[in-house]
Design a protein around this motif. Structure first.
Motif, PDB file in Angstrom:
ATOM      1  N   UNK A 107      39.151 -38.234 -16.498  1.00 14.26           N
ATOM      2  CA  UNK A 107      39.925 -37.460 -15.528  1.00 14.26           C
ATOM      3  C   UNK A 107      39.165 -36.197 -15.127  1.00 14.26           C
ATOM      4  N   UNK A 108      39.392 -35.758 -13.896  1.00 17.74           N
ATOM      5  CA  UNK A 108      38.699 -34.562 -13.395  1.00 17.74           C
ATOM      6  C   UNK A 108      39.026 -33.318 -14.207  1.00 17.74           C
ATOM      7  N   UNK A 109      40.124 -33.355 -14.953  1.00 15.42           N
ATOM      8  CA  UNK A 109      40.445 -32.206 -15.801  1.00 15.42           C
ATOM      9  C   UNK A 109      39.388 -31.990 -16.877  1.00 15.42           C
ATOM     10  N   UNK A 110      38.685 -33.066 -17.285  1.00 15.29           N
ATOM     11  CA  UNK A 110      37.616 -32.899 -18.272  1.00 15.29           C
ATOM     12  C   UNK A 110      36.441 -32.140 -17.670  1.00 15.29           C
ATOM     13  N   UNK A 111      36.208 -32.311 -16.354  1.00 18.54           N
ATOM     14  CA  UNK A 111      35.175 -31.523 -15.676  1.00 18.54           C
ATOM     15  C   UNK A 111      35.545 -30.041 -15.733  1.00 18.54           C
TER      16      UNK A 111
ATOM     17  N   UNK B 186      27.985 -21.963  -9.185  1.00 16.92           N
ATOM     18  CA  UNK B 186      27.805 -22.828  -8.020  1.00 16.92           C
ATOM     19  C   UNK B 186      28.150 -24.252  -8.419  1.00 16.92           C
ATOM     20  N   UNK B 187      28.864 -24.958  -7.544  1.00 17.26           N
ATOM     21  CA  UNK B 187      29.351 -26.284  -7.876  1.00 17.26           C
ATOM     22  C   UNK B 187      29.193 -27.198  -6.672  1.00 17.26           C
ATOM     23  N   UNK B 188      29.006 -28.491  -6.949  1.00 20.26           N
ATOM     24  CA  UNK B 188      28.869 -29.468  -5.873  1.00 20.26           C
ATOM     25  C   UNK B 188      29.271 -30.832  -6.412  1.00 20.26           C
ATOM     26  N   UNK B 189      29.466 -31.773  -5.518  1.00 18.91           N
ATOM     27  CA  UNK B 189      29.712 -33.157  -5.905  1.00 18.91           C
ATOM     28  C   UNK B 189      28.629 -34.041  -5.309  1.00 18.91           C
ATOM     29  N   UNK B 190      28.004 -34.850  -6.162  1.00 12.58           N
ATOM     30  CA  UNK B 190      26.999 -35.809  -5.704  1.00 12.58           C
ATOM     31  C   UNK B 190      27.643 -37.126  -5.294  1.00 12.58           C
ATOM     32  N   UNK B 191      28.948 -37.276  -5.559  1.00 10.16           N
ATOM     33  CA  UNK B 191      29.622 -38.508  -5.225  1.00 10.16           C
ATOM     34  C   UNK B 191      29.325 -39.627  -6.209  1.00 10.16           C
ATOM     35  N   UNK B 192      29.998 -40.749  -6.033  1.00 12.64           N
ATOM     36  CA  UNK B 192      29.713 -41.893  -6.895  1.00 12.64           C
ATOM     37  C   UNK B 192      28.442 -42.587  -6.420  1.00 12.64           C
TER      38      UNK B 192
ATOM     39  N   UNK C  30      35.936 -39.564  -4.670  1.00 15.16           N
ATOM     40  CA  UNK C  30      35.081 -38.424  -5.012  1.00 15.16           C
ATOM     41  C   UNK C  30      35.583 -37.152  -4.347  1.00 15.16           C
ATOM     42  N   UNK C  31      36.057 -37.262  -3.111  1.00 15.29           N
ATOM     43  CA  UNK C  31      36.626 -36.093  -2.433  1.00 15.29           C
ATOM     44  C   UNK C  31      37.858 -35.581  -3.173  1.00 15.29           C
ATOM     45  N   UNK C  32      38.738 -36.503  -3.580  1.00 16.78           N
ATOM     46  CA  UNK C  32      39.953 -36.104  -4.293  1.00 16.78           C
ATOM     47  C   UNK C  32      39.612 -35.469  -5.635  1.00 16.78           C
ATOM     48  N   UNK C  33      38.644 -36.039  -6.302  1.00 16.68           N
ATOM     49  CA  UNK C  33      38.222 -35.491  -7.599  1.00 16.68           C
ATOM     50  C   UNK C  33      37.707 -34.067  -7.442  1.00 16.68           C
ATOM     51  N   UNK C  34      36.853 -33.869  -6.456  1.00 16.61           N
ATOM     52  CA  UNK C  34      36.258 -32.550  -6.260  1.00 16.61           C
ATOM     53  C   UNK C  34      37.313 -31.533  -5.831  1.00 16.61           C
TER      54      UNK C  34
ATOM     55  N   UNK D  51      40.474 -31.538  -6.723  1.00 18.82           N
ATOM     56  CA  UNK D  51      41.223 -31.178  -7.923  1.00 18.82           C
ATOM     57  C   UNK D  51      40.461 -30.137  -8.742  1.00 18.82           C
ATOM     58  N   UNK D  52      39.157 -30.346  -8.898  1.00 18.09           N
ATOM     59  CA  UNK D  52      38.354 -29.442  -9.716  1.00 18.09           C
ATOM     60  C   UNK D  52      38.329 -28.034  -9.121  1.00 18.09           C
ATOM     61  N   UNK D  53      38.041 -27.937  -7.834  1.00 18.13           N
ATOM     62  CA  UNK D  53      37.946 -26.611  -7.209  1.00 18.13           C
ATOM     63  C   UNK D  53      39.300 -25.905  -7.189  1.00 18.13           C
ATOM     64  N   UNK D  54      40.380 -26.652  -6.942  1.00 17.95           N
ATOM     65  CA  UNK D  54      41.707 -26.032  -6.932  1.00 17.95           C
ATOM     66  C   UNK D  54      42.107 -25.535  -8.324  1.00 17.95           C
ATOM     67  N   UNK D  55      41.778 -26.297  -9.358  1.00 19.44           N
ATOM     68  CA  UNK D  55      42.123 -25.885 -10.725  1.00 19.44           C
ATOM     69  C   UNK D  55      41.283 -24.697 -11.177  1.00 19.44           C
ATOM     70  N   UNK D  56      40.003 -24.680 -10.816  1.00 17.77           N
ATOM     71  CA  UNK D  56      39.168 -23.521 -11.141  1.00 17.77           C
ATOM     72  C   UNK D  56      39.725 -22.262 -10.499  1.00 17.77           C
TER      73      UNK D  56
END
Length: 470
Positions: A163-167, A189-195, A258-262, A264-269
């Motif tokens: 789950x993206x929460x582990x990120x 700095x953060x980014x997503x490389x996608x699947x 991948x968009x949804x995952x990223x 979630x991560x940015x919103x939680x941070x």
């Protein structure tokens, strides 16, 4: 025995001429460390110990346990995982064939070896697994400030959480770790490389764009164009940076998951009040990364503009399978460069060293051989050593002043005590030994008193305990 005569003496330092001759000889002789490697001791060693202790404490709060893997691994461990076209494999590995004919490599990073251990020890049968590690790594690369060929890392690895929460967890852990060191001007700095699928589509779009600008690319980027154009995004060459200004953006090619995952991560941070910047050019230099990648940077004159990254990591869900393990083991982790962190620590950030107590046996004889001590001096020496041992068992840091041959050496021993910033001196002569007392001298106030051995243990033991509690 008159203790007044044993007052403070001046510190003794070697002459400049001797130091200069020794340094000149050492630079040209076999006593020098291998290029890109260094000896570490004193204050620098203390800073490394502090970084490790902080890392262990913070990682333990999240349920991580220590793992230690060999410095030497089969070369295939890194050649299969880092990417055969990577700079690390192509230029930087310390590899050799041992006497048994095996090709071995000194580990250039921690993740591949830990993943090999996860597979070899069948640890994937009990997921999740959460590890922290620290120790030396080796890369034959160009030396820069804060970058050596033997360097130390502290890092974490999390296997079995998808789950993206582990990120978010590993990024928060990293943020807390750096905060515990008191670092200033830290940016994430953060980014997503996608699947894998979306990344392959983006690679082709990027390669097509860069092929139109081949004439302007740097030599390294030209080599990467046919192997892994993603690494060109991280180029520091001015001509490459200019060309990349108008290149395709990776985020435009991300799959919906991948968009949804990223998101979630940015919103939680943001909810955790961890500031960050989305850097669409951010990639990692090793082949096994996918989806989330991140770097913590520090703006500091100590590191310079090109060496500001102090901690970096990302997700590598396919690595276990790539190394011959089972499929579907999600994985994420990061590593921090301890040399760079050490450069950023100020002296006030490092706890002061515990002040020792010196125990000084004072013989009656003016001259004797250190190899053949007179019986009375041997008894005194043993008695003083027993007291030193009792103090250490109470947690008191003790520096025992071994007899060197003459009574005049006592003054030099006071000079040593002053140099090591000792708090007290315990003086023991024949009279004290026969009376069951010692002379306790406070080296700050220069006051002294006689006390029994039991009183000494109680007083210095209490002082030590009080300092630990504070």
């Amino acid at each position: 025995m008159n203790m007044v005569a044993l007052a403070t003496v001046a510190r003794i330092a070697p002459t400049r001429g001797i130091c200069r001759r020794f340094s000149s000889k050492a630079r040209n002789g076999p006593t020098n460390a291998v290029k890109g490697m260094k000896d570490r001791f004193g204050d620098e060693s203390q800073r490394f110990q502090l970084i490790t202790e902080k890392g262990v404490r913070v990682a333990s709060l999240y349920g991580y346990e220590q793992i230690s893997t060999p410095i030497l691994e089969n070369s295939r461990v890194f050649e299969r995982t880092l990417g055969e076209d990577s700079d690390v494999v192509g230029k930087e590995l310390y590899s050799f064939v041992d006497k048994g004919g095996d090709r071995l490599t000194m580990r250039p990073e921690g993740t591949a070896g830990i993943t090999r251990a996860l597979i070899g020890q069948h640890l994937y049968h009990d997921l999740p697994q959460k590890y922290y590690y620290f120790g030396p790594m080796f890369r034959h690369e160009r030396q820069q400030k804060g970058r050596l060929r033997q360097f130390e890392q502290f890092g974490i690895e999390l296997f079995g959480q998808n789950h993206a929460s582990s990120d978010v967890e590993v990024i928060e852990l990293a943020s807390l770790f750096l905060s515990s060191l008191g670092l200033k001007n830290v940016t994430l700095e953060i980014n997503s490389l996608g699947n894998n699928a979306s990344r392959q589509i983006y690679k082709e779009a990027l390669r097509h764009y860069l092929a139109k600008h081949e004439d302007g690319l740097s030599k390294d980027s030209l080599n990467r164009l046919s192997t892994n154009p993603l690494r060109i995004l991280d180029s520091k060459a001015p001509q490459d940076i200019e060309i990349l200004e108008n290149c395709p953006v990776l985020s435009d090619y991300l799959s919906v998951p991948s968009q949804q995952r990223f998101s979630f991560i940015t919103e939680t941070l943001a909810q955790l009040n961890i500031p960050f910047t989305v850097n669409p050019r951010l990639v990692r230099g090793l082949d096994y990364y996918q989806d989330t990648v991140f770097e913590f940077k520090v703006a500091s004159s100590e590191l310079g503009p090109q060496q500001g990254t102090v901690l970096a990591g990302g997700r590598y869900d396919g690595l276990v399978e790539k190394m011959g393990g089972i499929a579907g083991v999600p994985s994420i982790g990061w590593a921090a460069g301890m040399e760079r962190l050490s450069l950023l620590l100020n002296d006030q950030d490092v706890p002061p060293k515990t002040r020792p107590v010196v125990v000084i046996p004072i013989p009656e004889q003016n001259h004797f051989s250190a190899d053949t001590l007179p019986p009375s001096t041997m008894a005194l020496h043993s008695h003083a050593f027993v007291i030193s041992s009792a103090l250490r068992k109470q947690g008191v840091k003790v520096e025992f002043m071994h007899l060197t041959g003459t009574k005049a050496q006592t003054q030099k021993q006071f000079a040593r005590a002053d140099k090591m910033n000792a708090s007290h001196a315990v003086l023991i002569g024949s009279e004290e030994m026969n009376s069951g007392v010692v002379t306790l001298k406070c080296l700050d106030s220069r006051t002294e008193k006689h006390c029994s051995v039991d009183q000494l243990l109680e007083e210095l033991g209490a002082k030590s305990t009080k300092k630990v509690i504070e």
